[in-house]
Each structure stands twice: as structure tokens, then as C-alpha cells.
Scaffold this active site. Structure first.
Site, PDB file in Angstrom:
ATOM      1  N   ASP A 238       0.984  -1.146   0.106  1.00  0.00           N
ATOM      2  CA  ASP A 238       0.045  -0.140  -0.025  1.00  0.00           C
ATOM      3  C   ASP A 238       0.590   1.214  -0.218  1.00  0.00           C
ATOM      4  O   ASP A 238       1.871   1.740   0.429  1.00  0.00           O
ATOM      5  CB  ASP A 238      -0.906   0.061   1.351  1.00  0.00           C
ATOM      6  CG  ASP A 238      -1.769   1.244   1.295  1.00  0.00           C
ATOM      7  OD1 ASP A 238      -2.659   0.630   0.129  1.00  0.00           O
ATOM      8  OD2 ASP A 238      -1.776   1.609   2.432  1.00  0.00           O
ATOM      9  N   GLU A 308       1.266  -0.670  -4.983  1.00  0.00           N
ATOM     10  CA  GLU A 308       0.615  -0.111  -5.590  1.00  0.00           C
ATOM     11  C   GLU A 308       1.499   1.292  -5.422  1.00  0.00           C
ATOM     12  O   GLU A 308       1.324   2.117  -3.989  1.00  0.00           O
ATOM     13  CB  GLU A 308      -0.635   0.396  -4.157  1.00  0.00           C
ATOM     14  CG  GLU A 308      -2.047   0.850  -4.944  1.00  0.00           C
ATOM     15  CD  GLU A 308      -2.151   2.308  -3.083  1.00  0.00           C
ATOM     16  OE1 GLU A 308      -2.803   2.960  -4.007  1.00  0.00           O
ATOM     17  OE2 GLU A 308      -1.381   2.388  -2.495  1.00  0.00           O
TER      18      GLU A 308
HETATM   19  C1  NOJ Z   1      -4.281   2.762  -0.826  1.00  0.00           C
HETATM   20  C2  NOJ Z   1      -5.515   2.154  -0.841  1.00  0.00           C
HETATM   21  O1  NOJ Z   1      -5.739   0.936  -1.850  1.00  0.00           O
HETATM   22  C3  NOJ Z   1      -6.381   3.269  -0.242  1.00  0.00           C
HETATM   23  O2  NOJ Z   1      -8.193   2.270  -0.319  1.00  0.00           O
HETATM   24  C4  NOJ Z   1      -5.991   3.549   1.071  1.00  0.00           C
HETATM   25  O3  NOJ Z   1      -7.648   4.105   1.067  1.00  0.00           O
HETATM   26  C5  NOJ Z   1      -4.557   4.543   1.032  1.00  0.00           C
HETATM   27  N1  NOJ Z   1      -3.827   3.548  -0.171  1.00  0.00           N
HETATM   28  C6  NOJ Z   1      -4.617   4.341   2.745  1.00  0.00           C
HETATM   29  O4  NOJ Z   1      -4.067   4.036   2.890  1.00  0.00           O
END
Ligand code: NOJ
Length: 597
Positions: A238, A308
């Protein structure tokens, strides 16, 4: 909706088609050569994202959970995916639906227990499905023991040094340390009673960790080992671009955003509009991923890391998947590209070139739990615009997508994606053709964006509505009690799994067939050559490429396109037409074709 259409050619079309002619080989433009079949699984895998609170509920409280997932894993095995990625199920107060982790080594009671996780993993592996879990290293929950200790210990303590606490500016320190804004709206700093401020790029309940602190690094390596020892096959990382901030945390006058759409067709693989700044994509993040690569390499079974990372260009993205870093990185520039053949061609070419330069696979994706579902994006007047679910989630007062057109295009987009070489991620429910819930009551919204923006930005709840499994059951079979944590639109009966299973041409059967063929034809490790010589057609409305010996043709234009004589249709996203013995590909349709020798 078109869930029940046939995929057989129909006769009687009146239109004059544009015709594809010519031999392939002399004028094809090879962009990517086929890899050896086999290789590491993550180079070609189709990975299905399970969003635990909305997949399937075992307990009856209306919120999905791990036993619910385990009980439905056979659906995913039958669908034909290779692996699942589970969004967070860890102990959490759920201030951001689990992306606010209070204990990285435990399951939240909402979702079950560690024993439930072990059972899920065993069942998945038994079915031949690999399992990736989510790691949230940029921030913890405010309920994490470290943050509670930091609050108690006070300024200057080692406990505070795990986070980004700073004194405020101004005579009495009443001004935030810098001007950064939270991605969910409002300031990125919150003041604590003793006067210090802490940084949170997301919600105030998600304090950012200080990754310059060796204790933080050691802790997360240990968390990786905890789940690796259990047998997980990898991690989705993440906010992978955000762990390290520029020294001194300088002011930033740009807009901070997690997701940006390409407002115009991107050129040369640039996403065009992702706002960077001193909080993102700093050089220092790469050393962290190199150390994690070493942690995973000590285990058997090709464990994988997927980034991500919303970064400025495909070249910047490729830096996360250099040979000694992560293994995959979501291709968000592909996701945010509009329904435009020229733009898609440019992004596909640039993606393959950028990932080939570092020897990594390209990792295609069209939907996830943060963006407006591609069925609905593609049903907007500006097809494919508005991907950002956080600040541009679609509500009742917004333009409503054309549901049938969006689904038709989404199926074409998915068949295009699954024909490309590389790995691909599916978001739960896209195999059913689910649209975004665009008419959700605002008072039911749970995304922190809704609150932090003062009820101006609707957020992501519309893509997180519980799945419909059975058309005639309460809550469409999501839960044994009929409860669902968000209401499902009544029209979802037609999308339920049991309404589509065994129905030729349904969205579910179309995905299933695509996955079966993709595996059999080894398209995931295949090649890509633009079929220029085939196309006496408008390159701005038709995408045509060859992967191994399969022609993938997507017609994004309004006129039908005729297939060459002897072409054998292997798969199609919508019914084809026929005229005088010629097979016609209608508008917003993708076909997979084997050409006559
Ligand atoms: C990316 C995640 O996919 C999202 O759902 C989240 O709110 C943010 N990062 C913060 O962790």
C-alpha cells in the site's frame, strides 16, 4: 444489460463494413517478444482482488469475513484465476476500511481469527490458488500500540521517533509544520494536546511512520516474515511511493492526490496528471524494497511483491520492479486511459517498453476498491473519464452512466486486457459486470473522504457494495441473514452469479472462457505485435495486435469491422454479425481470432 446475449455470429446486418486485409508479418510492429512459457507465476498470473468486507459474509452480520471467503473460493477456482489478493483483514478500528492497521499480526474479529486465515490459505492452496495479502507500511492506525505509546511518551521520546511528530510553526506553534494536505481532504497534520503535530497523508486516524527509523524497518521485515512463515505467496504494498519523505518536509504548492485521470489522451506513457511532491516517489523508498526482496528471496515458491504506486510516468513506475526490488507494479496509467484506440495503443506500447527495459512483466488492471468501476466509467459521455473514486465518486446528482453501453465497453476492455502479455488483476464483481452503485444514500457513506471533505466528495463506497451471489435470496445471498453493510441496487438481481452461470455469453461465462483460453494459448507469456498490415481501418478507432498466433482486435469505433477470410473466432466480448459470408465486429467489441494459415 447484455448478460444473456449469444456470442454466435448473427446474420442480416445492413451496414458497409470496413475490411481488414493483408498479410500480417510484413507490416506488423513488434513491441514485445514472447517469453518462455512457464517462468515465475507472477509474470503471467491473473490475480483476483478480494475486498473482504464485501465478498461474502459467513457470520450473518452483513459484513464479509474470512470464513465467507473460504466458503466461496471454489467460485474463483472455477472462474480460472491463478491467485487472490486480499485487502486488509487485520485488527483495525476500520477508520479507512482496514487500511488503518492496529495490529499487523492479527485478524480483526470483524473478519474472523488467525485460525480462519490459516483455513482460508489451506483451502486456497488446495484449489491451486495463490494468496497475496496487503501490507500497509506508510501509516498505522491511531490505535496501534506504537502510536498510543507515542502519545503517552511525549515530545523528544523514542516512541515519538517512530512517527513524524514535529513542533508547529508560529509564535505558539499553532500553525501546522508545513502546508501539506491530506489525500482525503483537510490538512495533513493533527495537533496533540502537548502542542506537537503529527503527519498523516490520509485520515487523521492514520499517522505516517518515519521510515528513517531503523526500528520501523526491522518491524516490517518481521511482519513480512510472520505472513511468509504462514505460507502467503506475496504482498500488495500500500502507498508504495510514499514511505520516504523529502528531508525537511518542505512546503508543497501542488495538489496532493492519490489517483488522477488522464484528462487528455496520454502521450509517451506519461500519466499526465498525477500530482507528485516531496511526500512521494523519493529515491529512498527503493532501498526498502531491495531489503524486502531479500527477505522474500530466502523463501521458496517465488513469493512476490506488488507495488501500489501512483507515480508520474511508466519509467518511474518501472523503477519499482527492477530485478532486485518488487516483482509487479499496478499499471494505473492503463487504468486511467480513456476509451480511445490511439491513447490505448500508446499506453500499451509504452508500458511494455518500460517494463521490458527492467525485465519485469506489465501488470494490467482496470478496476479496484479505490476507483469507479470500469463498467460505469466507460458508460459516461466522456468514456473512461472520472476514474478517481476518492474525490470523484459518482453520486445521485452527477451524470449517471449508461449502464448497457458501459457494460458492453467494459467487456470489450476486459477482453483486450486479458489478451495482453503480462499479469492482470481483476476486482471482485467485474466478472459479473457489476456497475458502480451511483445512487447510494449519502447518509450511508463510510469512506473517510466524505467526512473530511465536508460532504463534498462522495468517496469510494459505490465500488464496495457487497457482491450478489443468488438472484432470489435476500441480500442476493451475500450473507446467511440477508444483511449487507451497504444496500445493493435491486437491478443487481440480473448480475447475480446464479443468473449468469451456464448462460452462454453472460459476462461471467465470457470472463471464464477468456481465462481458460488465455491459459491454454499462453497469452500471459506471449508477444505483442501491432497488426498494422491487417488494418485498412482507422487506427484511431481499432486496436489490433497479435499475441503468439492470436489476433486480438478491439473495435472502439462506430462502424463495424470485417474480419479477414478464414479467420476463426476464438472468443468475443459481444455478439458478432455476418454479412455475405463476412464476419463483422460491431462497435465496442473485442474479438480473439486465429488467422488462417
Ligand atoms: C491505498 C488503498 O488502496 C486505499 O484504499 C487506502 O485508503 C489508502 N491507500 C491509504 O491506505
Amino acid at each position: 444489460m447484455r448478460a444473456h446475449q449469444t456470442t454466435q455470429p448473427e446474420t442480416g446486418s445492413e451496414v458497409t463494413p470496413r475490411t481488414i486485409t493483408g498479410a500480417l508479418a510484413p507490416t506488423a510492429t513488434l513491441v514485445h517478444a514472447a517469453g518462455a512459457p512457464g517462468g515465475e507465476w507472477w509474470r503471467h498470473a491473473v490475480i483476483y482482488q478480494v475486498y473482504p468486507r464485501s465478498f461474502a459474509d459467513g457470520s450473518g452480520d452483513g459484513i464479509g469475513d474470512l470464513p465467507g471467503i473460504t466458503a466461496r473460493l471454489d467460485h474463483l477456482a472455477r472462474l480460472g484465476v491463478d491467485a487472490i489478493w486480499l485487502s486488509p483483514f487485520y485488527r483495525s478500528p476500520q477508520a479507512d476500511a482496514g487500511y488503518d492497521v492496529a495490529d499487523y499480526r492479527d485478524v480483526d474479529p470483524l473478519f474472523g481469527t488467525l485460525a480462519d486465515f490459516d483455513a482460508l490459505l489451506e483451502r486456497a492452496h488446495g484449489l491451486g490458488l495463490r494468496v497475496i495479502v496487503d501490507l500497509v507500511p506508510n501509516h498505522t492506525s491511531d490505535e496501534h500500540v506504537w502510536f498510543q505509546a507515542a502519545l503517552a511518551a511525549g515530545p523528544g521520546s523514542p516512541e515519538r521517533a517512530r512517527y513524524l511528530f514535529r513542533p508547529g510553526k508560529g509564535a505558539d506553534g499553532a500553525e501546522a509544520p508545513n502546508n501539506w494536505r491530506s489525500i482525503f481532504g483537510g490538512p495533513a497534520w493533527t495537533r496533540v494536546p502537548d502542542g506537537e503535530w503529527y503527519l498523516h497523508l490520509f485520515d487523521t486516524r492514520q499517522p505516517d511512520l518515519d521510515w528513517e527509523n531503523p526500528e520501523v524497518r526491522a518491524e516490517f521485515e518481521d511482519v513480512l516474515r510472520f505472513w511468509l512463515d504462514k505460507g502467503v505467496d506475496g504482498f500488495r504494498i500500500d502507498v508504495a511511493r510514499g514511505l520516504v519523505k523529502a528531508a525537511g518536509l518542505p512546503d508543497w504548492h501542488g495538489e496532493v492526490s492519490m489517483i488522477e485521470g488522464t484528462e487528455t489522451a496520454p502521450k509517451n506513457g506519461s500519466t499526465g496528471a498525477v500530482h507528485q511532491g516531496p511526500m512521494f516517489d523519493q529515491e529512498g523508498v527503493h532501498e526498502i524494497y531491495r531489503s524486502w526482496n531479500r527477505v522474500l528471496a530466502a523463501y521458496d515458491g517465488d513469493r512476490a511483491l506488488v507495488a501500489e504506486a501512483w507515480v508520474e510516468s511508466l519509467e518511474r513506475l518501472a523503477r519499482y520492479v527492477r530485478p532486485d526490488e518488487m516483482h509487479q507494479a499496478f499499471n494505473f496509467p492503463f487504468l486511467t486511459t480513456r476509451w480511445d484506440a490511439g491513447a490505448l495503443r500508446r499506453i500499451v506500447t509504452a508500458s511494455l517498453e518500460a517494463s521490458d527495459a527492467v525485465g519485469a512483466p506489465t501488470t494490467w488492471v482496470l478496476s479496484n476498491h479505490d476507483v469507479v468501476r470500469h463498467t460505469s466509467r466507460l458508460g459516461l459521455a466522456e468514456a473512461g473519464s472520472r476514474p478517481n473514486g476518492i474525490v470523484r465518486g459518482i453520486g445521485r446528482d452527477d451524470e449517471q452512466p449508461d449502464e448497457a453501453l458501459g457494460l458492453r465497453r467494459a467487456r470489450a476492455a476486459s477482453l483486450l486486457m486479458l489478451g495482453l502479455p503480462g499479469s492482470a488483476y481483476l476486482y471482485q464483481g467485474e466478472e459479473l459486470g457489476l456497475p458502480e452503485h451511483t445512487a447510494l444514500d449519502d447518509d450511508l457513506r463510510q469512506d473517510p473522504t466524505w467526512w473530511r471533505s465536508g460532504h463534498t466528495e462522495r468517496g469510494r463506497d459505490g465500488c464496495r457494495v457487497p457482491l450478489p451471489w443468488a438472484k432470489d435470496e435476500a441480500g442476493f445471498g451475500f450473507s446467511p441473514t440477508g444483511a449487507t453493510w451497504l444496500p445493493q441496487p435491486a437491478s443487481w438481481a440480473a448480475y447475480a452469479l446464479d443468473a449468469q452461470q451456464g448462460v452462454s455469453g453472460s459476462t461471467y461465462e465470457t470472463y471464464r472462457n477468456a481465462l481458460r483460453l488465455r491459459g491454454k494459448l499462453e497469452l500471459g507469456t506471449g508477444s505483442l505485435a501491432w497488426a498494422d498490415g491487417m488494418a485498412k481501418v482507422d487506427a484511431e478507432s481499432v486496436l489490433a495486435f497479435v499475441n503468439r498466433d492470436v489476433l486480438v482486435l478491439a473495435n472502439l469505433g462506430s462502424d463495424p469491422v470485417a474480419l479477414p477470410d478464414g479467420a476463426k473466432v476464438l472468443h468475443t466480448s459481444a455478439a458478432l454479425n455476418a454479412s455475405d459470408g463476412v464476419t463483422l465486429v460491431p462497435s465496442d467489441t473485442t474479438v480473439w481470432v486465429r488467422l488462417a494459415a
